[in-house]
Design an enzyme around this catalytic site. Structure first.
Site, PDB file in Angstrom:
ATOM      1  N   GLU A  60      43.519  36.773  52.543  1.00  0.00           N
ATOM      2  CA  GLU A  60      44.907  37.214  52.410  1.00  0.00           C
ATOM      3  C   GLU A  60      45.805  36.108  51.866  1.00  0.00           C
ATOM      4  OE1 GLU A  60      45.550  40.248  52.543  1.00  0.00           O
ATOM      5  OE2 GLU A  60      43.650  40.850  53.439  1.00  0.00           O
ATOM      6  N   HIS A  63      45.675  36.085  48.088  1.00  0.00           N
ATOM      7  CA  HIS A  63      46.608  37.044  47.492  1.00  0.00           C
ATOM      8  C   HIS A  63      48.041  36.513  47.535  1.00  0.00           C
ATOM      9  CE1 HIS A  63      43.635  40.144  47.040  1.00  0.00           C
ATOM     10  NE2 HIS A  63      43.459  40.330  48.339  1.00  0.00           N
ATOM     11  N   ASP A 135      40.260  45.761  46.492  1.00  0.00           N
ATOM     12  CA  ASP A 135      40.931  44.941  45.470  1.00  0.00           C
ATOM     13  C   ASP A 135      40.262  45.109  44.111  1.00  0.00           C
ATOM     14  OD1 ASP A 135      42.532  43.898  47.509  1.00  0.00           O
ATOM     15  OD2 ASP A 135      41.161  42.234  47.865  1.00  0.00           O
TER      16      ASP A 135
END
Length: 228
Positions: A60, A63, A135
């Site tokens: 995370e 990202h 993703d």
């Protein structure tokens, strides 16, 4: 959100406030309600081991860092490493204003941000996981649309494939090919090139910000950094 989504958010927020014996709905309840509507309720019963927690955190953060660094990406509103619904964690990006058009630069940056989780796994754990499945699916779909619908590739400003929008009983919406097999190979090549270029770009950016990523991931894991 649509009007129905907003209604669901406020209903959820009201329920959360009532459970806490509050007389008013505050932003804390609204934020939690947004998470519930977007990603589902928090799965407190799901037990995740320490290694997987680390992988989720770095995934995370990958990202999030790209979202903050890339010029055409939407900024980060929240990072969560708590499992919700089917997601083990997620990074929520919100635009600063309403957008009705997507530029080529925005499309490329969005694909690069989507690559961030997989690249972070490779950088810090030297292997890939199945956590990047969604993703990769979204990145591939956007790359394909850039080539076949938006005319944003080396194949020029044209579209490829005609969509049959008349749906009959027992027949789903399909796509009719109006190009040769040679062109199909060129389309596949352009999609692969777009994905691979974004992967390499994400790796370059995250390698430069490796120390920051470690600090943020550590803060998420030990609770010293709030997720919103």
């Amino acid at each position: 959100f649509t009007g129905a989504d907003l209604e669901n958010v406020l209903n959820e927020a009201a329920i959360l406030a009532a459970r806490a014996d509050k007389k008013e709905v505050a932003m804390d309840e609204v934020e939690e309600a947004v998470d519930r509507v977007m990603a589902g309720p928090e799965k407190k019963s799901r037990v995740i081991n320490d290694r997987e927690k680390q992988i989720i955190a770095y995934h995370e953060v990958g990202h999030a860092v790209l979202s903050q660094v890339l010029p055409n990406a939407d900024r980060v509103h929240k990072i969560s490493i708590l499992p919700r619904g089917l997601a083990l964690g997620y990074t929520l990006q919100l635009p600063l204003e309403d957008k009705y058009l997507m530029t080529q630069g925005q499309s490329v940056d969005q694909i690069t941000v989507l690559m961030g989780g997989r690249v972070a796994e490779e950088l810090f754990f030297n292997e890939a996981t199945s956590g990047a499945h969604n993703d990769l699916e979204r990145a591939t779909d956007l790359a394909k649309r850039m080539v076949t619908e938006f005319g944003m590739s080396a194949l020029g400003p044209r579209t490829f494939g005609r969509h049959d929008r008349q749906i009959f009983l027992g027949r789903s919406m399909g796509e009719m090919k109006d190009y040769s097999e040679q062109t199909a190979d060129a389309i596949d090549h352009e999609i692969a090139r777009s994905i691979n270029d974004s992967h390499a770009r994400a790796k370059t950016v995250l390698e430069k910000n490796r120390t920051k990523m470690e600090e943020i991931a550590k803060g998420l894991l030990d609770g010293s950094i709030k997720t919103n």
